[in-house]
Design a protein around this motif. Structure first.
Motif, PDB file in Angstrom:
ATOM      1  N   VAL A 241       0.835  -1.208   0.000  1.00 11.13           N
ATOM      2  CA  VAL A 241       0.000   0.000   0.000  1.00 11.13           C
ATOM      3  C   VAL A 241       0.866   1.252   0.000  1.00 11.13           C
ATOM      4  N   THR A 242       2.067   1.158   0.547  1.00 11.96           N
ATOM      5  CA  THR A 242       2.943   2.324   0.625  1.00 11.96           C
ATOM      6  C   THR A 242       3.342   2.839  -0.757  1.00 11.96           C
ATOM      7  N   LEU A 243       3.102   2.043  -1.795  1.00 13.06           N
ATOM      8  CA  LEU A 243       3.442   2.454  -3.159  1.00 13.06           C
ATOM      9  C   LEU A 243       2.311   3.209  -3.839  1.00 13.06           C
ATOM     10  N   ALA A 244       1.164   3.320  -3.181  1.00 11.92           N
ATOM     11  CA  ALA A 244      -0.006   3.931  -3.825  1.00 11.92           C
ATOM     12  C   ALA A 244       0.114   5.445  -3.949  1.00 11.92           C
ATOM     13  N   GLU A 245       0.591   6.115  -2.900  1.00 12.51           N
ATOM     14  CA  GLU A 245       0.549   7.582  -2.911  1.00 12.51           C
ATOM     15  C   GLU A 245       1.308   8.205  -4.086  1.00 12.51           C
ATOM     16  N   PRO A 246       2.534   7.781  -4.400  1.00 15.50           N
ATOM     17  CA  PRO A 246       3.218   8.396  -5.545  1.00 15.50           C
ATOM     18  C   PRO A 246       2.425   8.273  -6.846  1.00 15.50           C
ATOM     19  N   VAL A 247       1.750   7.155  -7.029  1.00 13.10           N
ATOM     20  CA  VAL A 247       0.938   6.953  -8.232  1.00 13.10           C
ATOM     21  C   VAL A 247      -0.256   7.895  -8.232  1.00 13.10           C
ATOM     22  N   LEU A 248      -0.933   8.014  -7.102  1.00 16.17           N
ATOM     23  CA  LEU A 248      -2.105   8.874  -7.001  1.00 16.17           C
ATOM     24  C   LEU A 248      -1.736  10.344  -7.231  1.00 16.17           C
ATOM     25  N   VAL A 249      -0.624  10.766  -6.671  1.00 19.73           N
ATOM     26  CA  VAL A 249      -0.173  12.158  -6.832  1.00 19.73           C
ATOM     27  C   VAL A 249       0.192  12.441  -8.292  1.00 19.73           C
ATOM     28  N   GLN A 267      11.761   0.353 -10.304  1.00 16.47           N
ATOM     29  CA  GLN A 267      11.775  -0.711  -9.304  1.00 16.47           C
ATOM     30  C   GLN A 267      12.602  -0.346  -8.088  1.00 16.47           C
ATOM     31  N   TRP A 268      13.766   0.260  -8.288  1.00 16.37           N
ATOM     32  CA  TRP A 268      14.634   0.586  -7.153  1.00 16.37           C
ATOM     33  C   TRP A 268      13.958   1.562  -6.204  1.00 16.37           C
ATOM     34  N   ARG A 269      13.172   2.498  -6.771  1.00 16.82           N
ATOM     35  CA  ARG A 269      12.496   3.474  -5.922  1.00 16.82           C
ATOM     36  C   ARG A 269      11.366   2.820  -5.127  1.00 16.82           C
ATOM     37  N   ARG A 270      10.683   1.873  -5.751  1.00 15.94           N
ATOM     38  CA  ARG A 270       9.613   1.163  -5.046  1.00 15.94           C
ATOM     39  C   ARG A 270      10.189   0.315  -3.923  1.00 15.94           C
ATOM     40  N   GLN A 271      11.292  -0.361  -4.191  1.00 17.97           N
ATOM     41  CA  GLN A 271      11.925  -1.189  -3.158  1.00 17.97           C
ATOM     42  C   GLN A 271      12.401  -0.325  -1.990  1.00 17.97           C
ATOM     43  N   LEU A 272      13.021   0.802  -2.307  1.00 20.19           N
ATOM     44  CA  LEU A 272      13.502   1.699  -1.255  1.00 20.19           C
ATOM     45  C   LEU A 272      12.334   2.231  -0.434  1.00 20.19           C
ATOM     46  N   GLY A 273      11.245   2.584  -1.110  1.00 22.23           N
ATOM     47  CA  GLY A 273      10.075   3.103  -0.409  1.00 22.23           C
ATOM     48  C   GLY A 273       9.486   2.092   0.557  1.00 22.23           C
ATOM     49  N   MET A 274       9.429   0.830   0.133  1.00 18.00           N
ATOM     50  CA  MET A 274       8.870  -0.202   1.006  1.00 18.00           C
ATOM     51  C   MET A 274       9.778  -0.457   2.204  1.00 18.00           C
ATOM     52  N   MET A 275      11.085  -0.456   1.987  1.00 20.99           N
ATOM     53  CA  MET A 275      12.011  -0.697   3.102  1.00 20.99           C
ATOM     54  C   MET A 275      11.965   0.451   4.108  1.00 20.99           C
ATOM     55  N   LEU A 276      11.889   1.687   3.621  1.00 15.75           N
ATOM     56  CA  LEU A 276      11.787   2.831   4.531  1.00 15.75           C
ATOM     57  C   LEU A 276      10.476   2.800   5.297  1.00 15.75           C
ATOM     58  N   ALA A 277       9.398   2.417   4.600  1.00 15.32           N
ATOM     59  CA  ALA A 277       8.096   2.327   5.265  1.00 15.32           C
ATOM     60  C   ALA A 277       8.119   1.279   6.372  1.00 15.32           C
TER      61      ALA A 277
END
Length: 283
Positions: A241-249, A267-277
């Motif tokens: 779910v943490t990947l939804a906001e960038p898409v919505l914006v 992909q690298w940005r999505r992976q980094l986002g999930m790990m930070l979340a």
């Protein structure tokens, strides 16, 4: 040296790596003892989601979905062990006492994907998301902590809608090519459009307004999910779910231009986002 055959869990993870890389990573970021059941759930979801891509007519798709319905209702066709996903799913249901009816409802909701009928209302969309994306989050929460899962029900409900909206925006170019429409007709009507004029793609200003409103609906649900209780023990179920906001914006900014461009971050940005979340325990 003879290679050892892959276990069902390894097969599910390999399939997930190819079909749903984000949920594959969510599995890897979860505790090892939960990974097999999560992989089974996510691979089952991926199998349902790709049925439309495998068939040219709705009826063969319904036949494929009937296989899974029969499996869950105890009348499987042939040996379950011959299908690693089916075997893993049944093992996860048994080990974590997952409600079979929730999975059957997920199958029934996915029948919508096989046809080109539009979503009528926001309520229709929220119901579809509730029985697909939200249900998957809740089932994953049950795997992670049966005791704490009930506390995250509200968060899962809203998060699933946000995720479903983001997913529909990501796939909008493909859906438009097929004649599919996930934006509710009442949103189109409020912007002066109907199904045909939206899919035609000519009225850029009104199409942009409709997309902005649709993405805004997703952001509203995401805000409500963030405000709801979410025990840390079940947080890994919410990682995708943490990947939804960038898409919505990005969708709100792109408007009609998203017909011709991808909203998917690398992909690298999505992976980094999930790990930070995961570190912050915030969706």
């Amino acid at each position: 040296m003879t290679e050892q055959p892959m276990s069902n869990q390894e097969i599910c993870l390999a399939m997930l790596r190819d079909s749903d890389r984000d949920r594959y990573l969510a599995c890897l970021l979860s505790s090892e003892d939960k990974r097999g059941a999560l992989a089974a759930l996510y691979t089952f979801n991926a199998e349902l989601a790709r049925i439309r891509d495998l068939v040219h007519e709705p009826l063969p798709g319904e036949v494929r979905m009937q296989y899974w319905r029969d499996l869950l209702e105890g009348s499987a066709h042939g040996s379950t062990e011959a299908n690693p996903v089916a075997a893993s799913l049944l093992s996860a249901i048994e080990a974590h006492r997952l409600p079979r009816q929730t999975l059957v409802n997920m199958i029934d909701a996915r029948i919508f994907d096989l046809y080109d009928d539009p979503m009528e209302t926001r309520t229709s969309l929220e119901g579809y998301a509730g029985e697909t994306a939200s249900a998957l989050i809740q089932l994953a929460s049950l795997v992670l902590s049966a005791e704490e899962a009930a506390k995250s029900t509200e968060a899962a409900g809203h998060a699933g809608v946000a995720q479903a909206v983001a997913g529909a925006l990501l796939l909008m170019p493909l859906h438009r090519h097929r004649g599919q429409l996930y934006i509710p007709l009442e949103i189109l009507s409020a912007t002066g459009l109907d199904r045909e004029s939206f899919l035609a793609g000519k009225d850029k200003a009104r199409i942009s307004a409709a997309i902005e409103a649709f993405a805004g609906l997703g952001r509203d649900h995401l805000a409500k999910a963030r405000a709801a209780p979410l025990p840390p023990t079940v947080f890994p179920a919410f990682l995708p779910v943490t990947l939804a906001e960038p898409v919505l914006v990005k969708a709100q900014k792109a408007g009609a231009a998203l017909f011709d461009q991808s909203l998917q971050p690398p992909q690298w940005r999505r992976q980094l986002g999930m790990m930070l979340a995961l570190m912050r325990k915030k969706i």
